[in-house]
Design an enzyme around this catalytic site. Sequence first.
Site, mmCIF file in Angstrom:
data_model
loop_
_atom_site.group_PDB
_atom_site.id
_atom_site.type_symbol
_atom_site.label_atom_id
_atom_site.label_comp_id
_atom_site.label_asym_id
_atom_site.label_seq_id
_atom_site.Cartn_x
_atom_site.Cartn_y
_atom_site.Cartn_z
ATOM 1 N N GLU A 268 0.766 -1.017 -0.336
ATOM 2 C CA GLU A 268 -0.008 -0.399 0.210
ATOM 3 C C GLU A 268 1.015 1.368 -0.247
ATOM 4 O O GLU A 268 1.010 2.325 0.818
ATOM 5 C CB GLU A 268 -1.383 0.109 0.882
ATOM 6 C CG GLU A 268 -2.273 -1.044 1.152
ATOM 7 C CD GLU A 268 -2.818 -1.289 1.884
ATOM 8 O OE1 GLU A 268 -2.784 -1.072 3.410
ATOM 9 O OE2 GLU A 268 -4.369 -1.488 1.869
ATOM 10 N N GLU B 84 -4.382 -10.665 0.123
ATOM 11 C CA GLU B 84 -5.041 -10.379 1.205
ATOM 12 C C GLU B 84 -7.009 -10.623 0.850
ATOM 13 O O GLU B 84 -7.025 -9.733 0.133
ATOM 14 C CB GLU B 84 -5.040 -9.164 2.485
ATOM 15 C CG GLU B 84 -3.531 -8.795 2.485
ATOM 16 C CD GLU B 84 -3.845 -7.469 2.673
ATOM 17 O OE1 GLU B 84 -4.940 -7.019 3.513
ATOM 18 O OE2 GLU B 84 -2.733 -6.705 3.036
HETATM 19 C C1 GAL Z 1 -5.177 -4.242 4.396
HETATM 20 C C2 GAL Z 1 -3.709 -3.782 4.851
HETATM 21 C C3 GAL Z 1 -2.910 -4.474 5.959
HETATM 22 C C4 GAL Z 1 -4.576 -4.128 7.000
HETATM 23 C C5 GAL Z 1 -5.769 -4.433 5.994
HETATM 24 C C6 GAL Z 1 -6.919 -4.918 6.867
HETATM 25 O O1 GAL Z 1 -5.587 -2.822 3.478
HETATM 26 O O2 GAL Z 1 -3.041 -4.286 3.828
HETATM 27 O O3 GAL Z 1 -2.365 -4.345 6.496
HETATM 28 O O4 GAL Z 1 -4.207 -2.877 6.972
HETATM 29 O O5 GAL Z 1 -6.329 -3.961 5.352
HETATM 30 O O6 GAL Z 1 -6.927 -5.286 8.483
#
Ligand code: GAL
Length: 948
Positions: A409, A479
């Site tokens: 990010e 993620e």
């Molecule tokens: C993503 C980020 C993570 C964490 C997650 C939400 O955007 O890469 O570090 O913030 O969201 O928990």
Amino acid sequence: MDLPHHEDVSPGTGTLPPRSWYAASDAAALSLNGPWRFRLSPTADAQDDAFAADGYDPAAWDQIAVPGHWVLQGHGAPHYTNQLYPFPVDPPRVPTENPTGDHLRVFDLPADWPERGTAVLRFDGVESCARVWLNGTELGDFKGSRLAHEFTVGPLLRPEGNVLAVRVHQWSAGSYLEDQDQWWLPGIFRDVTLLHRPEGCAADFFVHSSYDHRTGTGTLRVDSDVQGRVTVPELGVDVATGEEAAVPVRPWTAETPRLYDGVLATAGERIPLRVGFRTVAVEDGLIKVNGRPVLLRGVNRHEFHPETGRALDLETMRADVLLMKRHNINAVRTSHYPPHPAFLDLCDELGLWVIDECDLETHGFTAVGWRGNPVDDDRWTPALLDRAARMVERDKNHPSVVLWSLGNECGTGRGLTAMADWIRARDPGRPLHYEGDRSCADTDVYSRMYADHAEVESIGRGTDEGPEARRHLPFILCEYGHAMGNGPGGLSEYQRLFETYERLQGGFVWEWIDHGIAHPAYGYAYGGDFGERPHDGNFVCDGLLFPDRTPSPGLVAYKKVIEPVRIEGDGRAGTVRITNLHDFADLSHLAFTWSYDVDGESVADGTLAVPTVAPGESTEVKLPPAPTRGKDAETRWTVRARLARGTAWAPGGHVVAWAQLPVEVGMILPVPGGTAPVREDGRIRLGPAAFDAHGTLLSFGGLTVEGLRVDVWRAPTDNDNGMPWRPEPSVAARWRALGLDRVQHRLDAVELGEDALTVRSRVAPAASDLGLRVAYRWQSDGTRLLLTVDVVPEGAWTVPLPRVGIRFGLPGAAGPVRWFGGGPGEAYPDTAQAALVGVWESDVDALQTPYVRPQENGARPDVRWAEVGGLRIDSDHGPWFTARRWTTEHLDAARHRPDLVPGDTVWVNLDSGLHGIGSQSCGPGVLPQYELTATHWRFSHTFSLTGR
Ligand code: GAL
């Protein structure tokens, strides 16, 4: 204006070029971990440098443990933010209030410390920057918190009384590059070591160990700046550095982590090598290892311990890897920085695919429209390149590391391209990952986070929009499945997509562990609990493990979802189909067992012979003849795949995969009847049950029953609450707006019939014309009590309901609980994958899932019968069963675990419908098939006494 070093965009001065990390060689080493002297100042320049001079007396200072964070050792406090910088965005400047920790350590050299050669001082991690002096001489300074830095110190050392002084600032220019979603935790949090560097030792070395799957040949070449010999006795390899050896080998994979012990011997040093032969490439649009596509069943791992923050000991790192392996996880993304280097040794040894991510995130620039983003500002490029090099050089010799990630990010920019170019030139043997640039200009993999199922499916089909070139890249969800609080739901549906479309090579659940900090009053603290502002609350508790590393139900469900063996079949026909979902391993490491269950209890068991099944292949086997078939009994097979022998990560017998195959369904509940309700002394009596004049159940066979009525409310989960920064209201916000947390029960009629008591009511929130018509029909055969409930919605319900069922209180009923249904753990409609049907025993307290921020939890699915507090409830439709020593209202109001104070009543919910969980705390909501939409419900329960 001249900025002080900590506000300078440069990565630092005086450090040695980065090099490979290895645990131990025959060169002398001295750990400088342990108690250090410590002094905290409120600003960066509150103190002069006199403390670094020889002879300074720190007697008045405190002591602190290194590795450690001072904010977790009684000095200042941690601060949590997700995306926001906790200071004004004015790069590279940081606030004047800049907690500054001066650290001092005096050490002697061991008596046998070699005289010849030189020495380096290594810092494996300091947040956020450090300035270092040895014996009064300044060595230099560095930034890059989760990266190693070394200084040469040879001539400065003396046999005794060496004074090592380190000044650490909480905030530095480097903080702009380290805006990861986590606690800000300053300090020297990884090891400090003095390493002897003998004459003739290598400054660095690069182990190239590839595998040709066509020939079964491993090729080894170790490059080094000095001449040396490379030996791998088991393979008969004995070559010079720079020279290639090609030998038949067993390849390294995460499933079969074969390592060969070797030595790199130079004139000055013997360095142990653990060589894994493997080749990673993106070919035909797929990530392939040793010629085969891999499916990543991953998690994102931050380093975290509830007492020591990001200072982790080896046992904790090992515990993480063991827990991952035991839960069928095969991949880890080191979100969002290189981990302690020893963690990668464990990944090599035990077998995990690793995406090694650089210590880089500038997410807070979103708040200012990405203006001034360091990754698109050439002044910062040297710092970015320094970070890339420090990651790659430190970790390049790990076979487990299969992809490099530029960071997380950071938006887009030239600096990222410069990093990518540098990494590609230095290590062409690993593809590149970065999620933040949808053009995929600098990456070999298309990666996304939290894309919903429909979009992932379109990517799988290749019908997604976007640049043409991107459609030819492999896809991963770096993620997904946001594991905040209860959940995540929707994992099976993602897995089905991954298994259907080759291009979808899996994903990494966010995230491994809740970052709750152990706290005397709160149990575990989250954002805001230290009075810090701004903060992001409990968004920091979004892991598959609770802070103490107990697996949450989410991890148990994930283990089931990602089983590397699929067991299906027909229980009546007695056939089982077994599919090997491994990418490399056959099934010879597994032994299969069966158990035959009658009404949830195993009555016979045995082993099931399964031929060796190659990866990707299936086989069909026969179960033995069914042992018994109880009249009216519910029968099923449970088939399990277990480790045939102990491995480095689990004992023999460990269950890897399982399935239940129903044979006969159970009997249908007989309906009692025949007893007539009568009015007596202002009450209503129906067989063994007493009701008040309004038809509210008061007691049943001597058991007091409190407040039995229809219930629709649940204490919203984090996923119900959704993402606070999104404009559209979450489902919980819609529930509250409608008033489902405060419905009123209007009594409409109490009807005494010939063999039934019927109570009619309307359940509805204030200020709305939506409602539920409810009819409770009570019947009894003289001993048992049958309740049939009809719930009919009125009005146009456009909101799903949280739950529909009954709830009641049993005073003094805390204690043992038994049920026949899904267990042993909690399950909700879209998280019930791991629910195993059987007879389970527990107690009311153990039924609670201790989410760090209390919320709806603890339901057990498909409950045929349950026993609690002397009452037995039989149900014909397998409701969800929940029992707790506080009400939903208390649960809803609680902010931390200790807020839940048990009362003397156990509140039982029997839900005929529950809304799913979804993953909307960061990601898609509940899938349509798991929404609890308003409909006509009819459900019944039979109450009897257990005699206890
Ligand atoms: C993503 C980020 C993570 C964490 C997650 C939400 O955007 O890469 O570090 O913030 O969201 O928990």
